[in-house]
Design a protein around this motif. Structure first.
Motif, PDB file in Angstrom:
ATOM      1  N   GLN A   1       0.856  -1.176   0.000  1.00 55.63           N
ATOM      2  CA  GLN A   1       0.000   0.000   0.000  1.00 55.63           C
ATOM      3  C   GLN A   1       0.896   1.231   0.000  1.00 55.63           C
ATOM      4  OE1 GLN A   1      -2.250  -1.132   3.589  1.00 55.63           O
ATOM      5  NE2 GLN A   1      -4.080  -1.170   2.319  1.00 55.63           N
ATOM      6  N   LEU A   2       0.769   2.041  -1.038  1.00 57.99           N
ATOM      7  CA  LEU A   2       1.610   3.220  -1.182  1.00 57.99           C
ATOM      8  C   LEU A   2       0.730   4.469  -1.214  1.00 57.99           C
ATOM      9  CD1 LEU A   2       3.895   1.791  -3.990  1.00 57.99           C
ATOM     10  CD2 LEU A   2       4.431   1.933  -1.560  1.00 57.99           C
ATOM     11  N   ASN A   3       1.276   5.559  -0.710  1.00 57.91           N
ATOM     12  CA  ASN A   3       0.575   6.832  -0.714  1.00 57.91           C
ATOM     13  C   ASN A   3       0.746   7.483  -2.080  1.00 57.91           C
ATOM     14  OD1 ASN A   3      -0.029   9.655  -0.406  1.00 57.91           O
ATOM     15  ND2 ASN A   3       0.070   9.383   1.811  1.00 57.91           N
ATOM     16  N   ALA A   4      -0.342   7.574  -2.840  1.00 58.57           N
ATOM     17  CA  ALA A   4      -0.258   8.111  -4.191  1.00 58.57           C
ATOM     18  C   ALA A   4       0.211   9.557  -4.197  1.00 58.57           C
ATOM     19  CB  ALA A   4      -1.621   7.991  -4.885  1.00 58.57           C
ATOM     20  N   LEU A   5      -0.160  10.334  -3.166  1.00 60.72           N
ATOM     21  CA  LEU A   5       0.262  11.730  -3.113  1.00 60.72           C
ATOM     22  C   LEU A   5       1.770  11.837  -2.967  1.00 60.72           C
ATOM     23  CD1 LEU A   5      -0.864  14.630  -3.119  1.00 60.72           C
ATOM     24  CD2 LEU A   5      -0.890  14.521  -0.606  1.00 60.72           C
ATOM     25  N   ASP A   6       2.374  10.945  -2.169  1.00 60.28           N
ATOM     26  CA  ASP A   6       3.832  10.931  -2.035  1.00 60.28           C
ATOM     27  C   ASP A   6       4.505  10.744  -3.391  1.00 60.28           C
ATOM     28  OD1 ASP A   6       3.710  11.260   0.692  1.00 60.28           O
ATOM     29  OD2 ASP A   6       4.114   9.165   1.175  1.00 60.28           O
ATOM     30  N   ILE A   7       3.967   9.827  -4.163  1.00 61.74           N
ATOM     31  CA  ILE A   7       4.581   9.530  -5.470  1.00 61.74           C
ATOM     32  C   ILE A   7       4.318  10.669  -6.448  1.00 61.74           C
ATOM     33  CG2 ILE A   7       4.757   7.814  -7.314  1.00 61.74           C
ATOM     34  CD1 ILE A   7       5.565   6.893  -4.437  1.00 61.74           C
ATOM     35  N   ALA A   8       3.081  11.153  -6.471  1.00 65.10           N
ATOM     36  CA  ALA A   8       2.723  12.216  -7.414  1.00 65.10           C
ATOM     37  C   ALA A   8       3.516  13.494  -7.160  1.00 65.10           C
ATOM     38  CB  ALA A   8       1.225  12.504  -7.316  1.00 65.10           C
ATOM     39  N   LEU A   9       3.776  13.796  -5.893  1.00 62.80           N
ATOM     40  CA  LEU A   9       4.514  15.019  -5.547  1.00 62.80           C
ATOM     41  C   LEU A   9       6.015  14.801  -5.448  1.00 62.80           C
ATOM     42  CD1 LEU A   9       2.164  16.706  -2.894  1.00 62.80           C
ATOM     43  CD2 LEU A   9       2.288  17.071  -5.363  1.00 62.80           C
ATOM     44  N   GLY A  10       6.462  13.593  -5.795  1.00 66.39           N
ATOM     45  CA  GLY A  10       7.894  13.352  -5.886  1.00 66.39           C
ATOM     46  C   GLY A  10       8.612  13.220  -4.572  1.00 66.39           C
ATOM     47  N   ARG A  11       7.892  12.807  -3.501  1.00 64.40           N
ATOM     48  CA  ARG A  11       8.572  12.618  -2.223  1.00 64.40           C
ATOM     49  C   ARG A  11       9.683  11.576  -2.352  1.00 64.40           C
ATOM     50  NH1 ARG A  11       5.989  10.133   3.385  1.00 64.40           N
ATOM     51  NH2 ARG A  11       7.911  10.257   4.627  1.00 64.40           N
ATOM     52  N   TYR A  12       9.396  10.494  -3.088  1.00 63.36           N
ATOM     53  CA  TYR A  12      10.412   9.493  -3.400  1.00 63.36           C
ATOM     54  C   TYR A  12       9.969   8.732  -4.646  1.00 63.36           C
ATOM     55  CZ  TYR A  12       7.228   6.164  -1.102  1.00 63.36           C
ATOM     56  OH  TYR A  12       6.139   5.412  -0.753  1.00 63.36           O
ATOM     57  N   ARG A  13      10.879   7.984  -5.205  1.00 63.34           N
ATOM     58  CA  ARG A  13      10.602   7.190  -6.397  1.00 63.34           C
ATOM     59  C   ARG A  13      10.548   5.705  -6.031  1.00 63.34           C
ATOM     60  NH1 ARG A  13      15.239   7.363  -9.340  1.00 63.34           N
ATOM     61  NH2 ARG A  13      16.319   8.151  -7.490  1.00 63.34           N
ATOM     62  N   ILE A  14       9.908   4.937  -6.881  1.00 62.41           N
ATOM     63  CA  ILE A  14       9.814   3.491  -6.676  1.00 62.41           C
ATOM     64  C   ILE A  14      10.310   2.780  -7.920  1.00 62.41           C
ATOM     65  CG2 ILE A  14       8.271   1.543  -6.209  1.00 62.41           C
ATOM     66  CD1 ILE A  14       6.346   3.484  -4.934  1.00 62.41           C
ATOM     67  N   LYS A  15      11.048   1.709  -7.681  1.00 62.38           N
ATOM     68  CA  LYS A  15      11.572   0.911  -8.781  1.00 62.38           C
ATOM     69  C   LYS A  15      11.602  -0.546  -8.325  1.00 62.38           C
ATOM     70  CE  LYS A  15      15.508   1.072 -12.038  1.00 62.38           C
ATOM     71  NZ  LYS A  15      16.821   1.718 -12.295  1.00 62.38           N
ATOM     72  N   GLY A  16      11.607  -1.463  -9.253  1.00 56.67           N
ATOM     73  CA  GLY A  16      11.695  -2.879  -8.919  1.00 56.67           C
ATOM     74  C   GLY A  16      12.906  -3.516  -9.572  1.00 56.67           C
ATOM     75  N   SER A  17      13.354  -4.621  -8.990  1.00 60.02           N
ATOM     76  CA  SER A  17      14.468  -5.378  -9.567  1.00 60.02           C
ATOM     77  C   SER A  17      14.165  -6.858  -9.397  1.00 60.02           C
ATOM     78  CB  SER A  17      15.784  -5.026  -8.878  1.00 60.02           C
ATOM     79  OG  SER A  17      16.869  -5.660  -9.512  1.00 60.02           O
ATOM     80  N   ASN A  18      14.364  -7.615 -10.483  1.00 53.81           N
ATOM     81  CA  ASN A  18      13.969  -9.024 -10.435  1.00 53.81           C
ATOM     82  C   ASN A  18      15.161  -9.930 -10.200  1.00 53.81           C
ATOM     83  OD1 ASN A  18      15.197  -9.822 -13.041  1.00 53.81           O
ATOM     84  ND2 ASN A  18      13.709  -8.429 -13.921  1.00 53.81           N
ATOM     85  N   ASN A  19      14.891 -11.234 -10.206  1.00 61.81           N
ATOM     86  CA  ASN A  19      15.934 -12.191  -9.840  1.00 61.81           C
ATOM     87  C   ASN A  19      16.789 -12.638 -11.011  1.00 61.81           C
ATOM     88  OD1 ASN A  19      13.974 -13.719 -11.117  1.00 61.81           O
ATOM     89  ND2 ASN A  19      14.156 -15.461  -9.728  1.00 61.81           N
ATOM     90  N   GLY A  20      16.705 -11.925 -12.131  1.00 60.64           N
ATOM     91  CA  GLY A  20      17.678 -12.148 -13.179  1.00 60.64           C
ATOM     92  C   GLY A  20      17.204 -13.007 -14.335  1.00 60.64           C
ATOM     93  N   THR A  21      17.869 -12.823 -15.447  1.00 63.73           N
ATOM     94  CA  THR A  21      17.643 -13.609 -16.654  1.00 63.73           C
ATOM     95  C   THR A  21      19.004 -14.050 -17.176  1.00 63.73           C
ATOM     96  OG1 THR A  21      17.842 -11.799 -18.250  1.00 63.73           O
ATOM     97  CG2 THR A  21      15.696 -12.079 -17.171  1.00 63.73           C
ATOM     98  N   CYS A  22      18.998 -14.862 -18.210  1.00 64.50           N
ATOM     99  CA  CYS A  22      20.283 -15.280 -18.785  1.00 64.50           C
ATOM    100  C   CYS A  22      21.046 -14.102 -19.367  1.00 64.50           C
ATOM    101  CB  CYS A  22      20.064 -16.356 -19.845  1.00 64.50           C
ATOM    102  SG  CYS A  22      19.002 -15.857 -21.226  1.00 64.50           S
ATOM    103  N   TYR A  23      20.355 -12.998 -19.613  1.00 64.33           N
ATOM    104  CA  TYR A  23      21.011 -11.827 -20.197  1.00 64.33           C
ATOM    105  C   TYR A  23      21.692 -10.957 -19.140  1.00 64.33           C
ATOM    106  CZ  TYR A  23      18.462 -13.195 -24.356  1.00 64.33           C
ATOM    107  OH  TYR A  23      17.981 -13.911 -25.418  1.00 64.33           O
ATOM    108  N   ASN A  24      21.252 -11.007 -17.886  1.00 67.68           N
ATOM    109  CA  ASN A  24      21.938 -10.200 -16.870  1.00 67.68           C
ATOM    110  C   ASN A  24      22.562 -11.046 -15.766  1.00 67.68           C
ATOM    111  OD1 ASN A  24      19.829 -10.890 -15.130  1.00 67.68           O
ATOM    112  ND2 ASN A  24      18.874  -8.875 -15.175  1.00 67.68           N
ATOM    113  N   MET A  25      22.531 -12.356 -15.938  1.00 65.54           N
ATOM    114  CA  MET A  25      23.161 -13.255 -14.969  1.00 65.54           C
ATOM    115  C   MET A  25      24.679 -13.122 -14.984  1.00 65.54           C
ATOM    116  SD  MET A  25      23.053 -17.461 -15.003  1.00 65.54           S
ATOM    117  CE  MET A  25      23.437 -17.530 -16.769  1.00 65.54           C
ATOM    118  N   ARG A  26      25.274 -13.168 -16.154  1.00 65.64           N
ATOM    119  CA  ARG A  26      26.731 -13.220 -16.259  1.00 65.64           C
ATOM    120  C   ARG A  26      27.427 -12.013 -15.621  1.00 65.64           C
ATOM    121  NH1 ARG A  26      30.169 -16.367 -19.011  1.00 65.64           N
ATOM    122  NH2 ARG A  26      28.439 -17.393 -20.095  1.00 65.64           N
ATOM    123  N   PRO A  27      26.968 -10.769 -15.865  1.00 66.94           N
ATOM    124  CA  PRO A  27      27.648  -9.645 -15.207  1.00 66.94           C
ATOM    125  C   PRO A  27      27.657  -9.758 -13.682  1.00 66.94           C
ATOM    126  CG  PRO A  27      26.195  -8.853 -16.937  1.00 66.94           C
ATOM    127  CD  PRO A  27      25.901 -10.310 -16.772  1.00 66.94           C
TER     128      PRO A  27
END
Length: 354
Positions: free
Chosen positions: A285-311
């Motif tokens: 549950q995120l506060n939409a006003l926080d995001i809309a007014l730029g209080r902070y940003r949100i990003k996700g990161s996944n557990n990898g694919t064969c294309y980003n495993m090697r690095p």
């Protein structure tokens, strides 16, 4: 653990009908054209394995039942399929691999996002929708497999092939500059690796956890400050103070919804990032006003694919990123799950096979 024996190699299977693990024996599988048969040297326990045993609203489902659990392993090649991709590996090669199979590996989603969203809609995940790696032998897709770099031992490197790739990209994808502050939420199986990656990239690190033994692990991995967010009622103020206004990025490796609810208070206002990695049982549950007014940003990161495993794996070898492991026998897997659920585990718990 209940035991049921058949012919072949030992493995541990989860059965949703009684919500338990069963140790049994099955025939050694045969690799298809694009596959490799691997003798598993090390398989490690991930929190998402444990999620099979509990209700969740995040779409984690079984595709078959019973199923051999485990999606994080390393081992040695026994034999390969007849296809070109499999022929690039030789018997005896020490290898690591990821768990997505039956996808095309060529569509935009597979190449740029995650195999889970493959355009074919056929993706399966070993350890969940197909048999995984808590077994002596497993077949893996050659396209998701790599030979281990020098310095990585198949008896200990298993955690890098989910936890390592996940932690590396969870940290790297924040795109901080050396000297900036990163808060690592959850200093256990994923977080202790995330701290090592963050320090290797030149960041200053605050480690947060509810277990003192995990915070001790965080210190060993190089965290500049650590706080217990359960026992220290003033931890948020202290994090803001030591970071000079809040962390430039908060990377949450936990499955705690409360830790996500608490995170905005320690993010640098207007400049900071919340990196979503851990998956709680309930939706966030995120506060939409926080995001809309730029209080902070949100990003996700996944557990990898064969294309980003090697690095991630090559960075681990180059910077001597070492999973802190405790080894168990296959029949002790229920004990491992109990330790994980009680927050008594340090680092990563693994099964090492002879």
């Amino acid at each position: 653990m209940d035991c049921h024996l058949e012919r072949g190699a030992n493995r541990t299977r989860y059965d949703a009908r009684d919500n338990k693990l069963h140790l049994n024996e099955v025939p050694i599988p045969e690799p298809r054209e694009h596959e490799i048969l691997v003798k598993i040297a090390c398989a490690s326990l991930c929190h998402s394995d444990v999620m099979l045993f509990e209700p969740n609203e995040q779409g984690l489902i079984l595709g078959k039942n019973p199923v051999t659990i485990g999606h994080e392993a390393t081992g040695t090649v026994v034999r390969t399929g007849s296809g070109d991709v499999a022929s690039k590996f030789n018997p005896g090669d020490a290898v690591g691999f990821l768990c997505a199979v039956e996808c095309c590996f060529e569509c935009a989603q597979c190449k740029n996002v995650h195999n889970a969203w493959c355009a074919t809609g056929k993706t399966k995940m070993q350890g969940f929708t197909l048999d995984g790696y808590f077994q002596e032998y497993a077949v893996v897709d050659a396209r998701e497999t790599m030979v281990l770099p020098e310095g990585l031992d198949p008896k200990t490197a298993a955690p890098l092939f989910c936890a390592g790739v996940t932690a590396y990209h969870g940290v790297q994808d924040c795109e901080l500059q050396p000297g900036q502050w990163m808060a690592i939420v959850g200093c256990g199986g994923l977080g202790h690796l995330g701290i090592q990656y963050a320090k290797a990239m030149g960041y200053k690190v605050v480690g947060l956890d509810v277990a003192d033994q995990a915070l001790e692990e965080a210190k060993k991995c190089g965290a500049d400050h650590v706080f217990n967010s359960l026992s220290d009622p003033d931890w948020q103020r202290k994090v803001v103070e030591v970071t000079g206004g809040g962390a430039d990025a908060v990377v949450n490796f936990t499955a705690s919804k409360k830790s996500y609810d608490d995170a905005p208070a320690i993010i640098r206002t207007g400049l900071g990032l919340l990196m979503v990695v851990g998956i709680p049982r309930q939706p966030l549950q995120l506060n939409a006003l926080d995001i809309a007014l730029g209080r902070y940003r949100i990003k996700g990161s996944n557990n990898g694919t064969c294309y980003n495993m090697r690095p991630a794996i090559e960075f681990s070898a180059k910077h001597n990123i070492q999973p802190h492991i405790t080894a168990y026998k296959l029949e002790e897997l229920p004990k491992m799950i109990e330790l994980m659920n009680s927050h008594k585990a340090k680092g990563r718990m693994v099964v090492q096979f002879d």
